[in-house]
Design a protein around this motif. Structure first.
Motif, mmCIF file in Angstrom:
data_model
loop_
_atom_site.group_PDB
_atom_site.id
_atom_site.type_symbol
_atom_site.label_atom_id
_atom_site.label_comp_id
_atom_site.label_asym_id
_atom_site.label_seq_id
_atom_site.Cartn_x
_atom_site.Cartn_y
_atom_site.Cartn_z
ATOM 1 N N GLN A 95 0.816 -1.213 0.000
ATOM 2 C CA GLN A 95 0.000 0.000 0.000
ATOM 3 C C GLN A 95 0.849 1.262 0.000
ATOM 4 O OE1 GLN A 95 -2.606 -0.508 3.365
ATOM 5 N NE2 GLN A 95 -4.211 -1.408 2.092
ATOM 6 N N GLU B 204 1.830 1.855 -3.594
ATOM 7 C CA GLU B 204 0.663 2.360 -4.325
ATOM 8 C C GLU B 204 0.396 3.822 -3.972
ATOM 9 O OE1 GLU B 204 -2.783 -0.154 -3.910
ATOM 10 O OE2 GLU B 204 -1.566 -1.958 -4.212
ATOM 11 N N GLU C 6 0.436 7.101 -6.417
ATOM 12 C CA GLU C 6 -0.695 8.032 -6.475
ATOM 13 C C GLU C 6 -0.214 9.463 -6.226
ATOM 14 O OE1 GLU C 6 -3.715 6.687 -3.759
ATOM 15 O OE2 GLU C 6 -3.977 4.792 -4.846
#
Length: 162
Positions: free
Chosen positions: A85, A88, A92
């Protein structure tokens, strides 16, 4: 052509249909070419490699199952410092302008990315890896257009209005 005696042209075409692009596809195409009678030097030129590489590619089809022959074996490596995460989330963030994250710069640079990662994730990377992360995030490096060393700094480039 003894390297491909145990492989049929039909089998090679089946494997080729399952591979979209990249080095594995090049390896299968080289094997197909050799099976069709192309010489090693011709294949090397076509695929942009040396003849030894073509021989190595063809040896794979003798030594390994045909489904595995086009692919590299997994190589051990150090796990990514930022995973899951967090990775990710980083990607982003890279889709946003640095100004949206409180930085003064309009675009991501390797140095800004390294600073951001150290501040946000407590991880340090080498500058070369920053470029890899930017590419992995789908970003390209933009640099200022260089000026000729003899160009007059006072001279302005004319603007053209529509």
């Amino acid at each position: 052509m003894s390297r491909l005696d145990g492989v049929t042209l039909e089998e090679l075409y089946e494997v080729k249909e399952q591979i979209d692009e990249g080095k594995p596809r090049e390896r299968v195409l080289a094997a197909i070419g050799r099976k069709q009678g192309d010489h090693l030097d011709t294949l090397a030129e076509r695929h942009g490699v040396v003849e030894k590489t073509i021989r190595n590619w063809l040896d794979r089809f003798e030594e390994e199952p045909i489904e595995q022959a086009p692919y590299d074996t997994p190589r051990p490596g150090r796990p990514a410092k930022i995973q899951g995460q967090d990775r990710e989330q980083l990607f982003e963030q890279l889709q946003q302008s640095p100004t949206e994250l409180g930085y003064d710069q309009q675009a991501w640079s390797a140095n800004l990315l390294l600073h951001h990662i150290k501040e946000e994730y407590g991880v340090e990377y080498h500058e070369n890896y920053a470029y890899e992360l930017l590419r992995e995030a789908g970003l390209s490096l933009r640099t200022a257009r260089p000026r000729h060393h003899e160009a007059d700094p006072e001279e302005k480039v004319p603007c053209f209005a529509a």
